[in-house]
Design a protein around this motif. Sequence first.
Motif, short mmCIF file in Angstrom:
data_model
loop_
_atom_site.label_atom_id
_atom_site.label_comp_id
_atom_site.label_asym_id
_atom_site.label_seq_id
_atom_site.Cartn_x
_atom_site.Cartn_y
_atom_site.Cartn_z
N GLY A 17 -5.47 -7.65 -8.20
CA GLY A 17 -4.15 -7.21 -7.74
C GLY A 17 -3.07 -8.11 -8.31
N MET A 18 -2.36 -7.60 -9.28
CA MET A 18 -1.38 -8.39 -10.01
C MET A 18 -0.29 -8.95 -9.10
N SER A 19 0.17 -8.16 -8.13
CA SER A 19 1.24 -8.62 -7.25
C SER A 19 0.81 -9.84 -6.44
N GLN A 20 -0.41 -9.80 -5.91
CA GLN A 20 -0.90 -10.93 -5.11
C GLN A 20 -1.12 -12.16 -5.98
N VAL A 21 -1.68 -11.97 -7.15
CA VAL A 21 -1.91 -13.10 -8.06
C VAL A 21 -0.57 -13.72 -8.45
N ALA A 22 0.43 -12.89 -8.73
CA ALA A 22 1.75 -13.40 -9.08
C ALA A 22 2.33 -14.23 -7.94
N ARG A 23 2.23 -13.71 -6.71
CA ARG A 23 2.73 -14.48 -5.56
C ARG A 23 1.99 -15.81 -5.42
N ASP A 24 0.68 -15.77 -5.52
CA ASP A 24 -0.12 -16.98 -5.37
C ASP A 24 0.15 -18.00 -6.48
N ALA A 25 0.52 -17.51 -7.66
CA ALA A 25 0.80 -18.38 -8.79
C ALA A 25 2.26 -18.84 -8.81
N GLY A 26 3.09 -18.26 -7.95
CA GLY A 26 4.50 -18.62 -7.92
C GLY A 26 5.28 -18.05 -9.09
N LEU A 27 4.84 -16.89 -9.57
CA LEU A 27 5.49 -16.22 -10.71
C LEU A 27 5.92 -14.82 -10.29
N SER A 28 6.87 -14.27 -11.03
CA SER A 28 7.21 -12.87 -10.79
C SER A 28 6.11 -12.00 -11.40
N ARG A 29 5.94 -10.81 -10.88
CA ARG A 29 4.92 -9.91 -11.39
C ARG A 29 5.19 -9.59 -12.86
N GLU A 30 6.45 -9.38 -13.20
CA GLU A 30 6.83 -9.07 -14.58
C GLU A 30 6.48 -10.23 -15.51
N SER A 31 6.77 -11.45 -15.08
CA SER A 31 6.45 -12.63 -15.90
C SER A 31 4.94 -12.76 -16.10
N LEU A 32 4.21 -12.46 -15.04
CA LEU A 32 2.76 -12.54 -15.13
C LEU A 32 2.21 -11.51 -16.12
N TYR A 33 2.70 -10.28 -16.05
CA TYR A 33 2.28 -9.25 -17.01
C TYR A 33 2.56 -9.69 -18.44
N LYS A 34 3.76 -10.23 -18.68
CA LYS A 34 4.12 -10.67 -20.03
C LYS A 34 3.25 -11.82 -20.49
N ALA A 35 3.00 -12.78 -19.58
CA ALA A 35 2.22 -13.96 -19.95
C ALA A 35 0.78 -13.59 -20.28
N LEU A 36 0.25 -12.57 -19.61
CA LEU A 36 -1.16 -12.22 -19.79
C LEU A 36 -1.37 -10.99 -20.67
N SER A 37 -0.34 -10.59 -21.39
CA SER A 37 -0.42 -9.40 -22.23
C SER A 37 -1.20 -9.63 -23.52
N GLY A 38 -1.32 -10.89 -23.94
CA GLY A 38 -1.97 -11.19 -25.22
C GLY A 38 -1.01 -11.13 -26.39
#
Length: 64
Positions: A17-38
């Motif tokens: 669940g990207m939203s939960q992982v983003a919250r737990d990591a202290g990142l926005s969901r959008e930032s997390l998607y970009k960071a993990l896009s490859g």
Amino acid sequence: DAAFIALALGDIARAKGMSQVARDAGLSRESLYKALSGERTPSFDTILKVIAALGLKLHAEPSS
């Protein structure tokens, strides 16, 4: 390969669940998607935050 690791972490994050992982990591969901896009190389700090948010540990040992 840093991009491969980011993609693999992205697969795990989407499964959890990207939203939960983003919250737990202290990142926005959008930032997390970009960071993990490859498509870009995320900072090591971001990788460590995501690893911790996923409940994983990074282990290093000396080569033989």
